[in-house]
Write an enzyme that holds these catalytic residues in place. Structure first.
Site, PDB file in Angstrom:
ATOM      1  N   ASP B  16      70.037 -53.398-101.318  1.00 47.77           N
ATOM      2  CA  ASP B  16      69.266 -52.290-100.752  1.00 47.77           C
ATOM      3  C   ASP B  16      70.013 -51.664 -99.572  1.00 47.77           C
ATOM      4  O   ASP B  16      69.836 -50.482 -99.269  1.00 47.77           O
ATOM      5  CB  ASP B  16      67.888 -52.799-100.295  1.00 47.77           C
ATOM      6  CG  ASP B  16      66.876 -51.686-100.096  1.00 47.77           C
ATOM      7  OD1 ASP B  16      67.073 -50.589-100.654  1.00 47.77           O
ATOM      8  OD2 ASP B  16      65.891 -51.899 -99.372  1.00 47.77           O
ATOM      9  N   CYS B 241      68.210 -44.215 -94.293  1.00 45.35           N
ATOM     10  CA  CYS B 241      67.007 -43.731 -94.966  1.00 45.35           C
ATOM     11  C   CYS B 241      67.336 -42.463 -95.728  1.00 45.35           C
ATOM     12  O   CYS B 241      67.661 -41.447 -95.123  1.00 45.35           O
ATOM     13  CB  CYS B 241      65.907 -43.451 -93.943  1.00 45.35           C
ATOM     14  SG  CYS B 241      64.430 -42.752 -94.697  1.00 45.35           S
TER      15      CYS B 241
END
Lengths: 301, 301
Positions: B16, B241
């Site tokens: 991730d 992000c």
């Protein structure tokens, strides 16, 4: 374990923020504009200046010019740090609405920071408190190193409680408890608040937490659960940390406001206006805000 | 409201983390060294790769080489994301210890991210779960957008609970609840965990919180109080992000470890070794760690 319905935010950026910014002093007109923007965003308490010797804190050398240069908004308290009688006289002359004295919960920090023991520092505040009382000014008391000291390490909650009680008994209306180096975690913060609130009423306590280790919001949430309802913060996280190069200091006002909003706690402050102010002042300083909320939401201008 | 005595950390940085790092793909040997360093630091669960189409996630194009290239430490589970049967077959061939499927609590996010509805995505996981079961592999289930969606806004806790229950009923041994865009605050996090734990046992839930708005540690503290004892995190805050440029993504493992240590919660992980690993991998990527603890404590090397 009930959260307060509203929180009073004490904005630190013009004083605790700018005094720790590296580089050349910020122009007086910029400080005045910062304070003006903060008041317009809905801040009710702004620490505007520090009346210390410019020899020690050059960034605050224009305290009188700042304090006399700002336009006063109705309902806004403009406070100033006054470590001694001389500072207090200057603050009175510059018409500060409120003043503050600065003690430590750590002996070593007190010696290194203000060159005297904790009890000597408290003695020195007596005449400041007496003179302020005579002039009708409220005095706020700061206690630093409440969750740890860069020289001593851990600090016993009873030690923090004793210093807080001494300042309260001396006449301080509110005691701001500072995790100066940001080392605290939630259970330690709770234990400290529990110890202090046995000596000083909970409604007279403020949390002044730095975010050096990223724990400030978790610690604030923990002490909000205990009943603390006054929080110190600095727009854009202005201030940095003098004890760890490149690390952050004051918790960012934007991040605190976002937390409080999510918890359904009122502040009366316009988050977007604070974000915009943070982008503006950091652009003046040649950088970007140290606030994750500011980076995530972005600037309106 | 009792904190767990120990927490199992699920390290996300190789998957991730790196899959969301901008720029050219990280060399396979660097990924392998990252995983090796994380295992040596004491990590027991490392998500090492994602067997998705390299067309969609080029950073994970070398999943087989990574998975077969790492040396396996005893007691360490090396997992891989497998969105479909093809991915699972490749993961089995590369000897993943455990696999994971990825659902969303938001219809709009599911459509935009994996091009099907939430219920269609769950149907697609059925054969993956069946095949994994046949091969004796445990399957972890991810649910994204549990505290908010970039397209839909707020997500009802009951919706999260329904998706979590479906994955659990399908055979997932653990459900990782992702605040994908980091918008959550502590009460919302608590309410979501309360709703999900009515459908899935608390010991089968993991908190996967992003720090985009700086709230991750406060939210983790809140759900630890509710009984959550598995936390996903990414060393150095690797990942960023994709929904807010310049903002942070995964909560940094270092910051979580510091929080847990302060709360007296065991993890078996060496914080300084993780800090050092974070400085090393971010230097490889040409930047510094997005971990306040890492910046405050500094690197040993």
């Amino acid at each position: 374990m009930t959260l307060p319905s509203s929180v009073r935010l004490f904005e630190m950026s013009p004083r605790d923020g700018l005094q720790n910014e590296p580089g050349t002093p910020v122009p007086t007109r910029t400080k005045i504009e910062l304070i003006e923007r903060l008041a317009k965003a809905g801040m009710s308490h702004i620490e505007a200046a520090s009346f210390v010797s410019p020899k020690w804190v050059p960034q605050m050398g224009d305290a009188s010019e700042v304090m006399t240069g700002i336009s006063r908004h109705s309902g806004v308290v403009y406070s100033a740090l006054t470590p001694n009688l001389k500072g207090l006289e200057n603050a009175l002359e510059a018409k500060a609405d409120e003043v503050a004295v600065f003690g430590a919960a750590s002996e070593a920090f007190s010696q290194k920071n203000i060159n005297c023991s904790v009890s000597e520092s408290l003695e020195r505040f007596e005449p400041v408190l007496a003179r302020a009382r005579g002039a009708g000014l409220r005095v706020r008391g700061y206690v630093s190193c409440v969750l740890g000291c860069p020289y001593e390490g851990e600090i016993a909650p009873t030690k923090v409680a004793a210093v807080a009680k001494a300042l309260y008994d001396m006449g301080c209306y509110e005691i701001s408890l500072g995790d100066t180096i940001g080392v605290g975690t939630p259970l330690a913060a709770k234990r400290m608040i529990d110890a202090v609130s046995r000596e000083v009423p909970m409604e007279c306590l403020a949390a002044h937490f730095h975010d050096t280790y990223g724990q400030a919001l978790a610690n604030l949430y923990a002490v909000l659960e205990e009943g603390v309802s006054v929080i110190d913060a600095s727009t854009a996280g202005l201030g940095g940390c003098p004890y760890a190069k490149g690390a952050s200091g004051n918790v960012a006002t934007e991040d605190v406001l976002y937390l409080l909003k999510g918890l359904g706690i009122e502040t009366g402050i316009d988050l977007q206006a604070v974000i915009d102010t943070g982008y503006w002042i950091t652009a003046e300083l040649g950088r970007t805000p140290s606030s994750k909320v500011a980076l995530a939401i972005g600037c309106r201008q």
